[in-house]
Design an enzyme around this catalytic site. Structure first.
Site, PDB file in Angstrom:
ATOM      1  N   ASP A  95       0.785  -1.334   0.041  1.00  0.00           N
ATOM      2  CA  ASP A  95       0.048   0.086   0.225  1.00  0.00           C
ATOM      3  C   ASP A  95       0.949   1.232  -0.081  1.00  0.00           C
ATOM      4  O   ASP A  95       2.007   1.174   0.226  1.00  0.00           O
ATOM      5  CB  ASP A  95      -0.822  -0.025   1.191  1.00  0.00           C
ATOM      6  CG  ASP A  95      -0.239  -0.485   2.479  1.00  0.00           C
ATOM      7  OD1 ASP A  95       1.005  -0.683   2.589  1.00  0.00           O
ATOM      8  OD2 ASP A  95      -0.963  -0.931   3.444  1.00  0.00           O
ATOM      9  N   ASN A 146      -7.798  -2.190  13.881  1.00  0.00           N
ATOM     10  CA  ASN A 146      -9.251  -2.621  13.389  1.00  0.00           C
ATOM     11  C   ASN A 146      -9.259  -3.719  12.771  1.00  0.00           C
ATOM     12  O   ASN A 146     -10.184  -4.061  12.119  1.00  0.00           O
ATOM     13  CB  ASN A 146      -9.850  -1.247  12.777  1.00  0.00           C
ATOM     14  CG  ASN A 146      -8.975  -1.160  11.365  1.00  0.00           C
ATOM     15  OD1 ASN A 146      -7.914  -1.620  11.245  1.00  0.00           O
ATOM     16  ND2 ASN A 146      -9.269   0.173  11.086  1.00  0.00           N
ATOM     17  N   HIS A 178      -7.546  -4.511   9.915  1.00  0.00           N
ATOM     18  CA  HIS A 178      -7.385  -4.191   8.666  1.00  0.00           C
ATOM     19  C   HIS A 178      -6.117  -4.951   7.897  1.00  0.00           C
ATOM     20  O   HIS A 178      -5.095  -5.348   8.832  1.00  0.00           O
ATOM     21  CB  HIS A 178      -7.408  -2.732   8.129  1.00  0.00           C
ATOM     22  CG  HIS A 178      -5.987  -2.089   8.416  1.00  0.00           C
ATOM     23  ND1 HIS A 178      -5.698  -0.710   8.352  1.00  0.00           N
ATOM     24  CD2 HIS A 178      -4.707  -2.327   8.564  1.00  0.00           C
ATOM     25  CE1 HIS A 178      -4.739  -0.377   8.679  1.00  0.00           C
ATOM     26  NE2 HIS A 178      -4.133  -1.321   8.944  1.00  0.00           N
ATOM     27  N   GLU A 193      -9.833  -1.726   4.661  1.00  0.00           N
ATOM     28  CA  GLU A 193     -10.522  -1.504   5.813  1.00  0.00           C
ATOM     29  C   GLU A 193     -11.742  -2.515   6.398  1.00  0.00           C
ATOM     30  O   GLU A 193     -12.526  -2.892   5.320  1.00  0.00           O
ATOM     31  CB  GLU A 193     -10.687   0.109   5.967  1.00  0.00           C
ATOM     32  CG  GLU A 193      -9.514   0.866   5.700  1.00  0.00           C
ATOM     33  CD  GLU A 193      -8.572   1.107   6.884  1.00  0.00           C
ATOM     34  OE1 GLU A 193      -8.678   0.046   7.778  1.00  0.00           O
ATOM     35  OE2 GLU A 193      -8.002   1.969   6.876  1.00  0.00           O
TER      36      GLU A 193
HETATM   37  C1  GLP Z   1      -0.623   0.033   8.595  1.00  0.00           C
HETATM   38  C2  GLP Z   1      -0.427  -0.582   6.917  1.00  0.00           C
HETATM   39  C3  GLP Z   1      -0.398  -1.987   6.921  1.00  0.00           C
HETATM   40  C4  GLP Z   1       0.440  -2.424   8.280  1.00  0.00           C
HETATM   41  C5  GLP Z   1      -0.464  -2.338   9.528  1.00  0.00           C
HETATM   42  C6  GLP Z   1       0.201  -2.430  10.587  1.00  0.00           C
HETATM   43  O1  GLP Z   1      -1.530   1.176   8.644  1.00  0.00           O
HETATM   44  N1  GLP Z   1      -1.120   0.066   6.016  1.00  0.00           N
HETATM   45  O2  GLP Z   1       0.101  -2.514   5.910  1.00  0.00           O
HETATM   46  O3  GLP Z   1       0.880  -3.835   8.317  1.00  0.00           O
HETATM   47  O4  GLP Z   1      -0.860  -0.975   9.468  1.00  0.00           O
HETATM   48  O5  GLP Z   1       0.990  -1.672  11.360  1.00  0.00           O
HETATM   49  P1  GLP Z   1       1.853  -1.862  12.429  1.00  0.00           P
HETATM   50  O6  GLP Z   1       3.071  -2.853  12.188  1.00  0.00           O
HETATM   51  O7  GLP Z   1       2.766  -0.140  12.707  1.00  0.00           O
HETATM   52  O8  GLP Z   1       1.002  -2.026  13.557  1.00  0.00           O
END
Ligand code: GLP
Length: 268
Positions: free
Chosen positions: A84, A155, A157, A162
């Protein structure tokens, strides 16, 4: 053993490996990725990886970079597709995922520039759908992903797919696309934007659920107590579009979860 597994579970046909802390868990995840690269390169002459950003990925990339420095691993035959990118975002922006990947992996290993792909946060909006469809085509023409690396949002995702109420059948078909960010995602992303949520782009380009689940193997990482609830729901709750990580249950046999004890807290 620096990354000895504390315990291993099978939940809903998914393998769940739990480590005492995120450092040993990250190294273990790095080893899974390294093994995938070596085996795909030896069988097919190349490895194609789907990569994630986020705090949970940082030590994984550090481990991969250290394997490269020790000459234990080469990325010369590796192609990468990231999950992303914020939209709109310049690749040079400090918060861009292109920047994150350059800082944590791309600039530290022997990956060729034309084999590291991210969705382009500068694409004109009128062409965003074409660009997203082309991205899915690039992955297919590369023979598909040997491994998709995922984090999980608070959440539930995956990528920037989402929570929504569209239902399971439609969620499973979601392609790569421009998507609206959820309020919890915006709040969590604020830390990358000087703590100012108003600076977080409201949208992002994200790989869809369909191409994510098409990967030949899927590695999911979650660390910390804030992930305990979404992890437990994803593994033991119903399959639903309201918690996108639960959709992994539909391809359970190829999914490996790597957790620290805090994220595994609600699994019993
Ligand atoms: C982010 C990214 C995801 C990521 C997830 C977890 O928003 N879009 O691709 O894997 O959330 O993030 P974190 O590892 O900082 O908790």
């Amino acid at each position: 053993m620096p990354f000895a597994v504390a315990r291993s579970l099978e939940i809903a046909d998914q393998t769940v490996s739990i480590y005492s802390n995120s450092v040993s868990a990250s190294r273990a995840a790095g080893e899974v990725i390294a093994r995938t690269i070596r085996s795909a390169v030896s069988v097919r002459g190349k490895a194609v990886l789907g990569l994630a950003t986020g705090t949970s990925s940082i030590l994984v990339y550090e481990h991969l970079a250290s394997l490269f420095r020790q000459k234990d691993l080469s990325f010369a035959d590796v192609t990468t597709y990231n999950l992303d990118e914020y939209y709109p975002t310049a690749p040079t922006a400090p918060q861009s995922y292109r920047r994150f990947m350059a800082d944590h992996l791309f600039d530290k290993v022997d990956l060729a520039a034309n084999r590291t792909h991210l969705l382009d946060g500068t694409v004109p909006e009128a062409f965003a759908a074409d660009h997203a469809a082309a991205y899915d085509d690039w992955i297919k023409s590369d023979g598909g992903l040997d491994l998709q690396f995922l984090g999980v949002g608070r959440n539930g995702h995956i990528g920037f797919n989402e929570p929504s109420d569209i239902g399971v059948a439609r969620a499973l078909e979601l392609p790569t696309r421009l998507a609206e960010l959820h309020p919890i995602t915006l709040a969590d992303a604020a830390r990358d934007f000087g703590g100012d949520e108003t600076r977080v782009p409201r949208r992002a380009l994200t790989m869809g659920i369909a191409p994510i689940l098409s990967a030949r193997s899927i590695l999911v990482l979650a660390f910390g107590a804030s992930k305990a609830a979404p992890v437990a729901q994803a593994l033991t709750g119903p399959i639903c579009s309201e918690l996108p990580a639960s959709l992994l249950q539909t391809v359970s046999e190829k999914v490996i979860w790597i957790l620290d004890e805090a994220a595994a807290r609600d699994l019993g």
